[in-house]
Design a protein around this motif. Structure first.
Motif, PDB file in Angstrom:
ATOM      1  N   ARG A  62       6.141   7.282  -3.255  1.00 20.51           N
ATOM      2  CA  ARG A  62       4.999   7.917  -3.913  1.00 20.51           C
ATOM      3  C   ARG A  62       5.104   7.662  -5.414  1.00 20.51           C
ATOM      4  O   ARG A  62       5.655   8.487  -6.144  1.00 20.51           O
ATOM      5  N   PRO A  63       4.573   6.539  -5.898  1.00 21.20           N
ATOM      6  CA  PRO A  63       4.710   6.219  -7.327  1.00 21.20           C
ATOM      7  C   PRO A  63       4.104   7.272  -8.239  1.00 21.20           C
ATOM      8  O   PRO A  63       4.613   7.520  -9.328  1.00 21.20           O
ATOM      9  N   SER A  64       2.997   7.898  -7.804  1.00 21.92           N
ATOM     10  CA  SER A  64       2.332   8.866  -8.677  1.00 21.92           C
ATOM     11  C   SER A  64       3.107  10.159  -8.815  1.00 21.92           C
ATOM     12  O   SER A  64       2.819  10.970  -9.690  1.00 21.92           O
ATOM     13  N   ALA A  65       4.105  10.380  -7.926  1.00 22.55           N
ATOM     14  CA  ALA A  65       4.867  11.622  -7.993  1.00 22.55           C
ATOM     15  C   ALA A  65       5.900  11.600  -9.114  1.00 22.55           C
ATOM     16  O   ALA A  65       6.369  12.640  -9.553  1.00 22.55           O
TER      17      ALA A  65
ATOM     18  N   GLY B  32      -0.075   1.949  11.146  1.00 23.74           N
ATOM     19  CA  GLY B  32      -0.471   2.305   9.794  1.00 23.74           C
ATOM     20  C   GLY B  32      -1.979   2.180   9.672  1.00 23.74           C
ATOM     21  O   GLY B  32      -2.538   1.103   9.911  1.00 23.74           O
ATOM     22  N   GLU B  33      -2.654   3.278   9.333  1.00 20.96           N
ATOM     23  CA  GLU B  33      -4.111   3.269   9.143  1.00 20.96           C
ATOM     24  C   GLU B  33      -4.373   3.004   7.659  1.00 20.96           C
ATOM     25  O   GLU B  33      -4.202   3.884   6.822  1.00 20.96           O
ATOM     26  N   VAL B  34      -4.792   1.775   7.339  1.00 21.10           N
ATOM     27  CA  VAL B  34      -4.928   1.325   5.952  1.00 21.10           C
ATOM     28  C   VAL B  34      -6.387   1.417   5.520  1.00 21.10           C
ATOM     29  O   VAL B  34      -7.286   0.955   6.233  1.00 21.10           O
TER      30      VAL B  34
ATOM     31  N   LYS C 277      -4.958   3.540   0.349  1.00 19.90           N
ATOM     32  CA  LYS C 277      -3.991   4.461   0.944  1.00 19.90           C
ATOM     33  C   LYS C 277      -3.684   4.017   2.369  1.00 19.90           C
ATOM     34  O   LYS C 277      -4.370   3.160   2.936  1.00 19.90           O
ATOM     35  N   TRP C 278      -2.641   4.624   2.930  1.00 23.42           N
ATOM     36  CA  TRP C 278      -2.364   4.435   4.349  1.00 23.42           C
ATOM     37  C   TRP C 278      -1.758   5.712   4.908  1.00 23.42           C
ATOM     38  O   TRP C 278      -1.099   6.477   4.195  1.00 23.42           O
ATOM     39  N   THR C 279      -2.039   5.960   6.168  1.00 22.69           N
ATOM     40  CA  THR C 279      -1.475   7.093   6.890  1.00 22.69           C
ATOM     41  C   THR C 279      -0.923   6.601   8.217  1.00 22.69           C
ATOM     42  O   THR C 279      -1.317   5.542   8.716  1.00 22.69           O
ATOM     43  N   ALA C 280      -0.010   7.360   8.767  1.00 24.50           N
ATOM     44  CA  ALA C 280       0.638   6.974  10.020  1.00 24.50           C
ATOM     45  C   ALA C 280      -0.084   7.597  11.207  1.00 24.50           C
ATOM     46  O   ALA C 280      -0.613   8.708  11.127  1.00 24.50           O
TER      47      ALA C 280
ATOM     48  N   VAL D 285       0.847  -1.186   0.000  1.00 20.84           N
ATOM     49  CA  VAL D 285       0.000   0.000   0.000  1.00 20.84           C
ATOM     50  C   VAL D 285       0.886   1.242   0.000  1.00 20.84           C
ATOM     51  O   VAL D 285       1.842   1.339   0.779  1.00 20.84           O
ATOM     52  N   TYR D 286       0.551   2.189  -0.881  1.00 23.17           N
ATOM     53  CA  TYR D 286       1.226   3.481  -0.951  1.00 23.17           C
ATOM     54  C   TYR D 286       0.277   4.560  -0.428  1.00 23.17           C
ATOM     55  O   TYR D 286      -0.759   4.250   0.146  1.00 23.17           O
TER      56      TYR D 286
END
Length: 584
Positions: A276-279, A255-257, A233-236, A24-25
């Protein structure tokens, strides 16, 4: 003669070609499906995986044969739009919308019945109760016999009032229920995969060549299908547990997935990546620079445009400066003391373990099987537990915080991975204190967590003494001068049973004119003391540090002298907010 191509079809929702790994990114996920099968015939074999979700990124698909008994010939994909095609999820949504719509219609009919009953009751009341005095006989309605089932007119009126109240309350409940139903219908309709009865069907086609040796050896062919999907997505987030007695911090890294891809992830191996692959990873192309003569008719227009851009930049810089000053005003008087890093052997990184993905990014591998449905909700996964030493400091700046003393915790990120921006829940000695937010903390960087006001340590403010004098000599020889002596006294009391490390900040004015002289009288910065240290930091603040024993106090004297030519009038002391990080 070439052998005919055989075809085997698989359903993406089935179990024959399951999802095994998910990375997951921040805005998407990489899916790895693993297939093992025993071929029945040699020659070309076409594998078709149908029913991939709309979040499927077709340009990302690739495949790899992990066994040595087959050759990958080609990988392709196809998107088909079919009318009237409905998968299980879409059908469930449609049936749910129909059910909610029927419920909403039933509620509307109930409102109509309530309105009918209410209208009937009002008309009946008007027919029974008199509208003028001529309809009264001995003070009673002439048609009282129509309500002979009631003891009195008062009872009848109370009956009508109660009924109307019941009608009104039920009508309010129905309106609220209808609103909730409509919100749910809107949500389901908005997220319906159908578009005017048309649905996109994604499938991947993989062409393999199976040699005869594979069948002779009765070998299994192993194949991985890899692709990206959106809507993941995931956030810390973090739990910070501060042990005041042991002076240590335990940081639990989560990690909040969120999975809203249209595919359920059942018993998969999961990794969380900071990449960040989309960057994109390519250097932007540098344009060619050209010069030419300006055309006469465009000179005035271009000059006006440049002037406007200059004004916009000035306004933008001023706004940014004000915003930075506002953000930093609450932190201007707190330092970040150095924290000694613990020995590598004392660092504790608990399961799940982490591994680097190369470059400046990190990948966190969750060390257990994970199941996450495609529901769009956040699912918390433990990434790591980091054990760090803490430096607890009590800090006060009486000029802005009055008698309050703040406790802060300084620590160092001893892991080799970054602490990403995210929500942080702070606990001390097992008790929840507050929620905060952390910015990016790189490996081996220090960070500060503020723990609020500590009531066990207080600062008593003695009255400020200001004494103005006038004399001769001084700044300009032979000319009169003025002086102002300013004296503060602070009494810091430690009423706790613990030794506290304390730092006090006081302002020493900065002269903005060469004729104004500022002398620090107390404390003496050059004087060396055993348990007290003084310094003047880059903001011209006097920092006084010392250790205060339990149930004891520290009396601190602060005094400075202003001197200026008497002929130049009076002086004023004003403040300037600090815009920038306080690093002293």
């Amino acid at each position: 003669m070439a052998s005919p191509t055989r075809t085997i079809e698989f359903d993406a929702k089935g179990s024959e070609w399951p999802i095994q790994n998910v990375t997951v990114y921040n805005d998407q996920a990489e899916i790895v499906r693993t297939l093992e099968f025993k071929p029945e015939e040699p020659g070309p074999l076409e594998l078709r995986l149908k029913g991939l979700p709309r979040s499927f990124q077709s340009e990302s698909v690739r495949a790899e044969v992990t066994s040595a008994n087959a050759t990958l010939v080609e990988v392709s994909y196809d998107s088909v739009w079919k009318e009237g095609v409905e998968d299980d999820e879409t059908r469930e949504r449609r049936e749910k919308v129909e059910e909610l719509t029927q419920t909403k219609l039933g509620l509307q009919k109930e409102i109509e019945r309530l309105n009918f009953k209410n209208d009937f009751l009002q008309k009946y009341s008007k027919a029974v109760l008199p509208q003028n005095e001529s309809a009264l006989i001995d003070g009673m309605p002439a048609c009282v016999s129509m309500v002979d089932n009631l003891d009195s007119i008062d009872n009848f009126m109370a009956f009508c009032t109660d009924k109307q109240e019941v009608f009104d309350n039920r009508q309010a409940e129905i309106i609220a229920e209808q609103k909730e139903l409509q919100q749910e219908i809107t949500f389901l309709t908005k997220n319906d995969k159908r578009s005017h009865g048309v649905q996109e069907l994604n499938e991947v086609i993989i062409l393999l060549d199976i040699p005869e040796e594979t069948l002779e050896n009765e070998g299994l062919v192993s194949l991985n299908l890899i692709y990206l999907v959106w809507n993941a997505k995931w956030t810390a987030s973090y739990d910070i547990h501060v042990d005041k007695q042991q002076s240590k911090v335990i940081l639990t890294y989560y990690g909040e997935v969120s999975n809203n891809t249209g595919e359920n992830w059942n018993e998969i191996s999961m990794s969380l990546s900071t990449a960040r692959p989309s960057a994109g990873g390519n250097l932007p192309t540098l344009p060619i620079s050209n010069v030419r003569f300006k055309e006469h008719q465009n000179q005035m227009q271009e000059q006006m445009l440049l002037q406007q851009q200059g004004r916009n930049r000035q306004m933008s810089m001023a706004m940014r400066s004000d915003m930075m000053a506002q953000q930093m005003s609450n932190f201007a008087f707190f330092d970040v003391p150095q924290v000694q890093q613990r020995d590598e052997g004392r660092r504790r990184l608990q399961s799940p373990q982490t591994s680097s993905s190369g470059g400046s990014n990190a990948v966190f591998n969750i060390q257990r099987q994970v199941s996450i449905e495609s529901d769009g909700l956040e699912h918390k996964q433990t990434i790591a537990i980091i054990d760090m030493e803490a430096l607890l400091t009590h800090a006060a700046s009486p000029k802005v915080s009055a008698e309050k003393v703040y406790l802060k915790c300084s620590a160092r990120n001893v892991s080799e991975y970054p602490i990403l921006p995210g929500l942080m829940k702070i606990f001390m000695n097992g008790y929840f204190l507050a929620e905060s937010y952390t910015e990016l903390v790189r490996a081996n960087e220090e960070f500060v967590v503020f723990l609020g006001v500590d009531e066990s340590v207080k600062v008593e403010l003695k009255p400020v003494q200001k004494k103005n004098e006038k004399s001769t000599g001084g700044v300009m020889k032979g000319k009169p001068k003025k002086t102002r002596r300013v004296t503060y006294q602070r009494v810091i009391r430690n009423t706790s049973a613990d030794v506290v490390r304390f730092v006090l900040y006081e302002q020493l004015p900065v002269s903005q004119d060469g004729k104004i002289k500022v002398d620090l009288i107390k404390p003496d910065l050059k004087k060396k003391l055993k348990d007290i240290s003084y310094k003047l930091n880059s903001f011209n603040h006097v920092e006084a540090r010392r250790t205060i024993q339990p149930n004891s106090e520290w009396r601190f004297m602060f005094e400075y002298l202003l001197e200026w030519p008497a002929d130049d009038g009076d002086v004023t002391v004003y403040e300037t907010k600090i815009a920038g990080e306080y690093t002293d």
